[in-house]
Design a protein around this motif. Structure first.
Motif, PDB file in Angstrom:
ATOM      1  N   LEU A 266     -30.135   1.927  34.185  1.00 36.20           N
ATOM      2  CA  LEU A 266     -30.484   3.054  33.252  1.00 36.20           C
ATOM      3  C   LEU A 266     -31.979   3.355  32.814  1.00 36.20           C
ATOM      4  N   LEU A 267     -32.571   2.147  32.719  1.00 41.81           N
ATOM      5  CA  LEU A 267     -34.014   2.388  32.531  1.00 41.81           C
ATOM      6  C   LEU A 267     -34.774   2.776  33.774  1.00 41.81           C
ATOM      7  N   ARG A 268     -34.299   2.505  34.874  1.00 44.84           N
ATOM      8  CA  ARG A 268     -35.062   3.007  36.142  1.00 44.84           C
ATOM      9  C   ARG A 268     -34.499   4.211  36.416  1.00 44.84           C
ATOM     10  N   THR A 269     -33.258   4.592  36.200  1.00 55.23           N
ATOM     11  CA  THR A 269     -33.025   6.144  36.459  1.00 55.23           C
ATOM     12  C   THR A 269     -33.525   7.003  35.557  1.00 55.23           C
ATOM     13  N   GLN A 270     -33.651   6.625  34.175  1.00 52.69           N
ATOM     14  CA  GLN A 270     -34.382   7.422  33.081  1.00 52.69           C
ATOM     15  C   GLN A 270     -35.548   7.677  33.510  1.00 52.69           C
ATOM     16  N   ALA A 271     -36.543   6.635  34.067  1.00 47.12           N
ATOM     17  CA  ALA A 271     -37.928   6.737  34.267  1.00 47.12           C
ATOM     18  C   ALA A 271     -37.646   7.594  35.475  1.00 47.12           C
ATOM     19  N   LEU A 272     -37.035   7.750  36.455  1.00 46.11           N
ATOM     20  CA  LEU A 272     -36.872   8.632  37.704  1.00 46.11           C
ATOM     21  C   LEU A 272     -36.672   9.823  37.138  1.00 46.11           C
ATOM     22  N   ALA A 273     -35.968  10.431  36.186  1.00 43.23           N
ATOM     23  CA  ALA A 273     -35.857  11.524  35.539  1.00 43.23           C
ATOM     24  C   ALA A 273     -36.995  11.989  35.015  1.00 43.23           C
ATOM     25  N   LEU A 274     -37.761  11.212  34.368  1.00 44.09           N
ATOM     26  CA  LEU A 274     -38.792  11.719  33.704  1.00 44.09           C
ATOM     27  C   LEU A 274     -40.223  11.902  34.663  1.00 44.09           C
ATOM     28  N   GLU A 275     -40.097  11.213  35.715  1.00 44.30           N
ATOM     29  CA  GLU A 275     -41.162  11.145  36.561  1.00 44.30           C
ATOM     30  C   GLU A 275     -40.611  11.094  37.816  1.00 44.30           C
ATOM     31  N   PRO A 276     -40.016  12.028  38.590  1.00 48.64           N
ATOM     32  CA  PRO A 276     -39.330  12.171  39.859  1.00 48.64           C
ATOM     33  C   PRO A 276     -40.108  12.064  41.018  1.00 48.64           C
TER      34      PRO A 276
END
Length: 307
Positions: free
Chosen positions: A267-277
């Motif tokens: 979830l930390l990695r996918t949240q980072a992806l959502a914030l910086e795709p």
């Protein structure tokens, strides 16, 4: 969707330079097959009242690996043209010309699947064999032939192939299917989209060039990244189900640690992806999904060993 552009046939030089055995084995996608085999073993381990002998466990594992290999070979055989349009796949054996497609390959693929299904039926039961066949056919026919080039839902529905591997192992151990095994199968179903969509974001240009409607090509990378995070949340929630009373609370401490630690990391990695795709974030989410699934499988195995 972008119109596919013509791409010259890949030079067979690099693929042909590899040893022949490695070229042939590459057709069967054995790295993916080993992961699918491990999920089937997790299905066995997640069945508290399973009665399989050691030889039956080995046979089921081999059958899942063989059926996955057959489906993987069929996928490469059918997708040779589109594989040539993608940098990630243009060196595959059929795409590069290192191997030639033909009736013998179709016969070999059908024979491998038939042997795997028949062996599973003979050694365990019909339900396990049915799940084994369903997994291979879902990937080969439903995903590869019917959905991949038609809809961005392709991997959502095609992801059921991984769930069938869990169910194969669980049904082989006990056809009544334990609640924990069913919860693990649901987790695998929800795991596949964020795992594959993360890779699709990283390889967006490849899929656009090949005219394949993967989610990032259809809805754009920023929105796809947000959807990846949403699906990851749903999958992590599903992975907690074996810890709840309605599943008998059958998962042990090792599974709990793996589910919580792996889920938090994902979830930390996918949240980072959502914030910086961006591509690096997408690859980080892709690898985090592998870590998360690995921790779940290890947790199930350790709990089973300690029972």
């Amino acid at each position: 969707m972008n119109t596919p552009r013509a791409v010259p046939r890949a030079s067979p030089g690099a693929a042909a330079a590899a040893p022949a055995w490695r070229t042939v084995l590459g057709v069967f996608k054995l790295r993916i097959g080993v992961l699918i085999m491990l999920t089937a073993l997790a299905g066995i381990a997640a069945t508290p009242n399973g009665t399989l002998a050691a030889w039956q466990v080995v046979l089921v594992a081999c059958a899942v690996l063989v059926s996955s290999a057959a489906a993987g070979a069929f996928n490469q055989l059918v997708e040779a043209d589109s594989d040539r349009r993608m940098a990630r796949t243009r060196t595959r054996a059929f795409a590069s010309g290192a191997l030639r497609p033909g009736p013998r390959w179709h016969g070999l693929i059908a024979a491998l699947l038939a042997v795997a299904v028949a062996a599973t039926w003979a050694a365990t039961n019909g339900l396990a064999a049915l799940f084994l066949a369903a997994g291979a056919l879902t990937y080969a026919v439903v995903y590869t032939l019917l959905l991949k080039r038609r809809t961005s839902w392709n991997i959502v529905i095609g992801g059921a192939a991984g769930s069938f591997a869990v169910l194969t192992g669980a049904a082989a151990a006990d056809p009544s299917l334990s609640p924990q095994a069913l919860a693990l199968a649901l987790t695998l179903l929800l795991w596949t989209p964020p795992h594959f969509w993360s890779l699709a974001i990283a390889c967006h240009d490849d899929y656009a060039a090949a005219g394949i409607p993967m989610l990032p090509v259809v809805v754009g990378i920023p929105r796809a990244a947000r959807i990846v995070h949403g699906h990851a949340c749903a999958m992590v929630a599903a992975s907690m189900l074996p810890l709840l009373p309605w599943t008998g609370g059958s998962a042990g401490a090792a599974y709990a640690i793996g589910a919580i630690a792996g889920g938090a990391w994902l979830l930390l990695r996918t949240q980072a992806l959502a914030l910086e795709p961006k591509r690096p974030r997408a690859m980080a989410a892709f690898f985090a999904s592998m870590v998360q699934l690995s921790l779940l499988i290890v947790g199930v195995a350790v709990d089973a060993a300690l029972r």
